[in-house]
Design an enzyme around this catalytic site. Sequence first.
Site, PDB file in Angstrom:
ATOM      1  N   CYS A  74       0.803  -1.222   0.000  1.00  0.00           N
ATOM      2  CA  CYS A  74       0.000   0.000   0.000  1.00  0.00           C
ATOM      3  C   CYS A  74       0.834   1.270   0.000  1.00  0.00           C
ATOM      4  O   CYS A  74       0.512   2.232  -0.718  1.00  0.00           O
ATOM      5  CB  CYS A  74      -0.974  -0.004   1.170  1.00  0.00           C
ATOM      6  SG  CYS A  74      -0.185   0.109   2.812  1.00  0.00           S
ATOM      7  N   HIS A 112      -1.881   1.353   6.867  1.00  0.00           N
ATOM      8  CA  HIS A 112      -2.411   1.292   5.505  1.00  0.00           C
ATOM      9  C   HIS A 112      -2.578   2.702   4.959  1.00  0.00           C
ATOM     10  O   HIS A 112      -3.048   3.596   5.664  1.00  0.00           O
ATOM     11  CB  HIS A 112      -3.753   0.541   5.500  1.00  0.00           C
ATOM     12  CG  HIS A 112      -4.295   0.306   4.121  1.00  0.00           C
ATOM     13  ND1 HIS A 112      -3.594  -0.382   3.162  1.00  0.00           N
ATOM     14  CD2 HIS A 112      -5.456   0.698   3.534  1.00  0.00           C
ATOM     15  CE1 HIS A 112      -4.314  -0.441   2.047  1.00  0.00           C
ATOM     16  NE2 HIS A 112      -5.426   0.228   2.245  1.00  0.00           N
ATOM     17  N   ASP A 127      -8.130   3.374  -3.558  1.00  0.00           N
ATOM     18  CA  ASP A 127      -7.202   2.462  -2.903  1.00  0.00           C
ATOM     19  C   ASP A 127      -6.821   1.358  -3.890  1.00  0.00           C
ATOM     20  O   ASP A 127      -7.671   0.560  -4.291  1.00  0.00           O
ATOM     21  CB  ASP A 127      -7.860   1.864  -1.661  1.00  0.00           C
ATOM     22  CG  ASP A 127      -6.893   1.095  -0.781  1.00  0.00           C
ATOM     23  OD1 ASP A 127      -5.769   0.814  -1.233  1.00  0.00           O
ATOM     24  OD2 ASP A 127      -7.265   0.758   0.362  1.00  0.00           O
TER      25      ASP A 127
END
Length: 268
Positions: A74, A112, A127
Amino acid sequence: MPNREIHPQVEAYLKRIRYEGPLDGSAEALAGLQRAHLMAVPYENLDILNGVPLSLDPEALWDKIVRRRRGGYCFELNALFGWLLRELGYPVTDYVARFWRDETALPPKRRHHVLKVEAEGAFYLCDVGVGGAVPRRPPLLQDGLEQEQGGECYRLDRDAAFGWFLSERKRGEWGRVYSFTEEPQLKDDYAFASFWCQHAPESPFRAGALLAICTPEGRNTGAGEEIRLFRGGEVTVLTPPTKAEYAAALKMYFGIDIPEAEAPQGKE
């Protein structure tokens, strides 16, 4: 925002994700960019397993993900995707999230990276850095709205303590994916969290291979020695027995081309 001249690095990025749609700043273009990214760039932690230091510098990320056609996790994927969106004229805000999926207690770490992106006067959650099921289309940042997409359903809910919760519906039940507050993050905030993910003994990213990429029929994932191919309601499980076969599977199912010696699973 009309289509515009784009920088060669942006053009190469768009070719990497095989995106040929409009670049007009619309919500539809944003959705197309996210979907294309999820279908082309794998989530993977192989550099962490091989002890390769990670850089969150945009030039280094572009070199790894675009030029060398690798993936990342991420902090890499959403950092570079956010860079792309800004280059294309989207207002982007970076947040850090607390991951709840598969947790049985309060997650102790915010580990994250997520993005809030404005398009056509509305805000969306973007995302491309989750190693599993994830919205292919950016969900609208609207409290309590159930958003169906491709046989999956997601919802964003406000919470007094944890900000926004992204939840997913599975078999009729809602489960939390992650939460985030609307506190913009700085570059060093991510460097600190990424360092923990790379080096902490209890980091899940050091325990074994983690892989994911979306496909037209479903998704391919990897955890430890197993590779799973999801096609509709069917799941095929592969366990490549040698490093050569594991490396071949990485290339076939995730588009990751690394030397056999760097394959994290399998026997010589």
